[in-house]
Write an enzyme that holds these catalytic residues in place. Structure first.
Site, PDB file in Angstrom:
ATOM      1  N   CYS A 155       0.839  -1.201   0.000  1.00 27.05           N
ATOM      2  CA  CYS A 155       0.000   0.000   0.000  1.00 27.05           C
ATOM      3  C   CYS A 155       0.873   1.249   0.000  1.00 27.05           C
ATOM      4  CB  CYS A 155      -0.882   0.011   1.231  1.00 27.05           C
ATOM      5  SG  CYS A 155      -1.732  -1.522   1.522  1.00 27.05           S
ATOM      6  N   ARG A 165       3.084   0.937  -7.683  1.00 25.08           N
ATOM      7  CA  ARG A 165       3.160  -0.158  -6.719  1.00 25.08           C
ATOM      8  C   ARG A 165       1.951  -1.076  -6.778  1.00 25.08           C
ATOM      9  NH1 ARG A 165       6.057   1.090  -2.015  1.00 25.08           N
ATOM     10  NH2 ARG A 165       4.359   0.277  -0.780  1.00 25.08           N
ATOM     11  N   TRP A 172      -3.714  -2.000  -1.185  1.00 25.72           N
ATOM     12  CA  TRP A 172      -3.621  -3.297  -1.882  1.00 25.72           C
ATOM     13  C   TRP A 172      -4.239  -4.278  -0.899  1.00 25.72           C
ATOM     14  CZ3 TRP A 172      -1.758  -5.911  -6.175  1.00 25.72           C
ATOM     15  CH2 TRP A 172      -1.292  -7.216  -5.996  1.00 25.72           C
ATOM     16  N   ASN A 191       0.090   0.762   6.522  1.00 25.90           N
ATOM     17  CA  ASN A 191       0.617  -0.338   5.708  1.00 25.90           C
ATOM     18  C   ASN A 191       1.130  -1.397   6.661  1.00 25.90           C
ATOM     19  OD1 ASN A 191       0.199   1.326   3.557  1.00 25.90           O
ATOM     20  ND2 ASN A 191       2.366   1.648   3.089  1.00 25.90           N
ATOM     21  N   GLY A 192       0.945  -2.648   6.318  1.00 23.66           N
ATOM     22  CA  GLY A 192       1.437  -3.728   7.168  1.00 23.66           C
ATOM     23  C   GLY A 192       0.289  -4.640   7.562  1.00 23.66           C
ATOM     24  N   GLU A 235      12.754 -23.479 -13.384  1.00 22.48           N
ATOM     25  CA  GLU A 235      12.459 -22.072 -13.127  1.00 22.48           C
ATOM     26  C   GLU A 235      13.664 -21.193 -13.485  1.00 22.48           C
ATOM     27  OE1 GLU A 235      10.098 -20.253 -12.813  1.00 22.48           O
ATOM     28  OE2 GLU A 235      10.771 -18.455 -11.776  1.00 22.48           O
ATOM     29  N   LYS A 289      13.636 -18.184 -16.227  1.00 24.72           N
ATOM     30  CA  LYS A 289      14.034 -16.823 -15.864  1.00 24.72           C
ATOM     31  C   LYS A 289      15.072 -16.309 -16.847  1.00 24.72           C
ATOM     32  CE  LYS A 289      11.676 -15.953 -13.836  1.00 24.72           C
ATOM     33  NZ  LYS A 289      10.416 -16.170 -13.136  1.00 24.72           N
ATOM     34  N   GLU A 346      13.566 -15.750 -20.487  1.00 25.03           N
ATOM     35  CA  GLU A 346      12.541 -14.719 -20.684  1.00 25.03           C
ATOM     36  C   GLU A 346      13.099 -13.307 -20.592  1.00 25.03           C
ATOM     37  OE1 GLU A 346      10.373 -14.991 -16.306  1.00 25.03           O
ATOM     38  OE2 GLU A 346       9.241 -14.102 -17.935  1.00 25.03           O
ATOM     39  N   HIS A 367      20.712 -39.243 -22.579  1.00 22.16           N
ATOM     40  CA  HIS A 367      19.665 -39.760 -23.477  1.00 22.16           C
ATOM     41  C   HIS A 367      19.431 -38.807 -24.645  1.00 22.16           C
ATOM     42  CE1 HIS A 367      18.836 -43.093 -20.819  1.00 22.16           C
ATOM     43  NE2 HIS A 367      18.880 -42.236 -19.809  1.00 22.16           N
ATOM     44  N   LYS A 427       2.575  -9.199 -18.056  1.00 23.71           N
ATOM     45  CA  LYS A 427       2.588  -9.622 -16.656  1.00 23.71           C
ATOM     46  C   LYS A 427       1.441 -10.574 -16.365  1.00 23.71           C
ATOM     47  CE  LYS A 427       4.018  -9.745 -12.442  1.00 23.71           C
ATOM     48  NZ  LYS A 427       5.166 -10.637 -12.244  1.00 23.71           N
TER      49      LYS A 427
END
Ligand code: M6R
Length: 613
Positions: free
Chosen positions: A2, A27, A74, A100-101, A486, A490, A493, A509, A608
């Site tokens: 937030c 944000r 948020w 915030n928190g 992964e 990364k 991309e 193989h 995104k």
């Protein structure tokens, strides 16, 4: 997460607050609001949706007053609605708070304030208890009341309070959530982030945990929890506006990688009973019988979230003792999975909660009567609304297209689910559960060690060499293979280097034909049970001239003798190792992409949130 802005001075506060909030829009948020101090009363406007919507609805409706606080939310506790938007006001409407928190003990505080003190609550948020606590403690001094209020609170906060009764004064406090004071001439500011201040001042005080500040147009006084004055050092911001949005980092991706210790800590918060060595997922409402009757679990997701699911399979199979199938959502939805109501559980994972294939897979599962548990980062997202049960990751908004902190918190969520289900089914030995709980709690600090400046330099140096190649390979066995996938995603991309991940035992193989002199191979060797096997695959690469960079745990010294470069992780339980192993891979991808001048945060052709099939 937030955004917070507060202003006291001689300018029109409405404009300063709205403009400041707009500077924090990057944000991510889902509602916004402001509170203004006007001649002995507070005026509040808040709404779900954008700051522009709020501005359109309210501009011209307020008198031109000069003190106020604003917030972009948020959603965490409570959906993104008008009522849940900040600021929150107390019953008497004399106190407004933005925060915030997470206030961990908000339910207990709310119950006491409601039942014993007759406070009326207007929202579902944790924050609202702060406004009521301040009202409870107020005796003519807002700073004192805020001090007493936050002393009752467990959790994290960056908060600013405004009273109708103290003209020109703002009071703020911080613990585990950032807050910056902006110093002006005859005016002062407070914000959660520097971009909100830059149009007005570059002179700041960075509040530390446990510090309080009282702001008036004439000055700022910073004190500690006992009221003793603190002489703050001035921090002069040198960043430009764009760098400030990224917290001084060159890219959002790097900022988000560096935020991972906090994201992991937040995702674990309130979900672990350390004394009992157990996981407590109070937000899940499965009955014990529903859990005991399960015979199989499906995990369905896309991209990075799918890779998290591959790690989840290991954790669930080991700790719950049920077979797990992990599916790409785009495949699952068209392959007619053999779902059985009551016997199967589907776990969908989606950072955004809006990925079209994941949503379709979830709907298909629910149509068959099977319960769906969603792991998502966005409260109010389609996935969170339609799933039977939700476990949120508390990573905060992720801006870079390449997922980093969302992935790590998805891993954490899956470990929590595995321990929770395993406990209810009596499948996990209490000693192992306690050991893993200790291991989970240690992860934020261990991540901090992996992200130390000198460790970043090791990775940057390796990535500079890697960046000259057009192909790279990632190898690993078991959990290391899941993380290798992964790491490979990364790298490709964001750096556009062609990368492939292989189960190390598969090399001979076919893939071994591609190993030529000097080709970069990143070997993950964190798993004791298969270490020897992985090292023999490393030898196969060495024999063909490949150049191996290994990631392993401290203590596995034998790995160093067989590779060209090595990165040691702090010692960690093998099952939890992916949380640490992924980080150097994220950083190698990041530094390689930066070295190749790629558009790190917005790679070509990618979005995104993939809301189309
Ligand atoms: O929002 P989701 O988690 O559902 O997104 C799924 C994938 O599109 C996503 O994980 C993607 O692979 C990453 N951005 C790659 O870093």
């Amino acid at each position: 997460m937030c955004g917070i802005v507060g202003y006291t001075g001689s300018k029109e506060a409405f404009t300063v607050l709205i403009d400041g909030l707009k500077k924090l829009e990057y944000r991510g948020y889902d509602s916004a609001g402001i509170a203004l101090q006007n001649d002995g009363r507070l005026e509040v406007a808040k709404a779900a949706g954008s700051i522009a919507d709020l501005e359109r609805k309210t501009r011209g409706k307020f008198e031109p007053v000069t003190v106020g606080i604003g917030h972009t939310r948020w959603a965490t506790h409570g959906r993104p609605t008008d009522d849940n938007a900040h600021p929150h006001i107390s019953c008497c409407e004399n106190f407004a708070v933005v925060h915030n928190g997470i206030i961990e003990n908000h339910l207990a505080l709310r119950a006491r304030l409601r039942d014993e003190e007759s406070h009326r609550f207007r929202s579902q948020t944790d924050t609202e208890v702060l406004a009521h606590l301040i009202e409870e403690y107020y005796d003519g001094d807002l700073l004192l009341a805020v001090r007493q209020a936050v002393s009752r609170v467990e959790g994290s906060y960056a908060m600013v309070a405004l009273s109708a009764k103290e003209p020109g004064r703002l009071v703020c406090a911080r613990k585990d959530s950032p807050l910056v004071i902006g110093l002006g001439e005859g005016e002062n500011f407070v914000a959660s982030d520097i971009p909100a201040l830059l149009a007005h001042t570059r002179k700041t005080y960075i509040l530390e945990d446990g510090e309080f500040a009282s702001l008036t147009p004439a000055g700022v006084v910073v004190t500690d929890a006992r009221g003793a004055r603190i002489d703050k050092q001035l921090f002069e911001v040198k960043w430009d506006a764009v760098a400030a949005e990224k917290g001084g980092y060159a890219h959002f991706m790097l900022k988000e990688i560096m935020e991972q210790p906090v994201a992991v800590r937040e995702t674990l918060r309130q979900r672990i009973d350390a004394a009992a060595g157990k996981v407590t997922l109070d937000e899940l409402a499965f009955t014990p019988d529903e859990i005991r009757n399960l015979e199989k679990i499906y995990i369905v997701a896309c991209g990075t979230a799918y890779h998290a699911g591959l790690v989840g399979k290991f954790a669930i199979e080991k700790l719950v003792g049920l077979p797990v199938e992990v599916d790409l959502a785009s495949e699952y939805r068209y392959r007619e999975p053999l779902l059985q109501k009551g016997k199967h559980l589907v776990i969908v994972i989606s950072q955004s909660g809006e990925t079209a294939d994941t949503l379709a897979a979830m709907r298909l599962s629910r149509e068959s009567g099977v319960k769906v548990l969603a792991v998502t980062n966005v409260v109010g997202s389609s996935v969170s609304r339609e799933a039977d049960q939700v476990l949120f990751t508390w990573a905060g908004p992720e801006v870079a297209v390449a997922s980093t902190k969302a992935y790590l918190t998805q891993l954490i969520a899956l470990y929590l689910i595995a321990l929770y289900l395993g406990d209810i089914r009596g499948a996990v030995a209490p000693a192992l559960a306690a050991e893993l709980v200790r291991g989970l709690r240690a992860l934020p600090d261990q991540l901090g060690l992996v992200l130390a400046a000198e460790r970043l330099e090791e990775l940057r140096a390796y990535a500079a060499r890697l960046a000259r190649w057009e192909d790279a390979f990632f190898l690993g066995r078991n959990l290391d293979y899941a993380v290798a996938m992964e790491g490979s995603l990364k790298l490709k991309e964001i750096s556009y280097i062609h990368a492939e991940a292989y189960a190390a035992g598969e090399l001979k193989h076919g893939t071994l034909a591609l190993i030529t002199e000097g080709i970069p191979v990143i070997a993950l060797a964190t798993q004791q049970a298969v270490l020897e096997k992985t090292l023999s695959n490393v030898q196969e690469v060495n024999a063909r001239g490949g150049s191996v960079f290994a990631v392993t745990q401290e203590g596995h010294r034998e790995v160093a003798r067989q590779v060209d470069a090595i990165f040691y992780l702090p010692p960690v339980h093998d099952l939890l190792a992916p949380v640490l192993t992924a980080v150097p891979l994220q950083l190698i991808a990041y530094y390689a992409a930066a070295a190749r001048n790629c558009s790190v945060d917005k790679p070509r052709n990618l979005a995104k949130s993939v809301t189309v099939e």
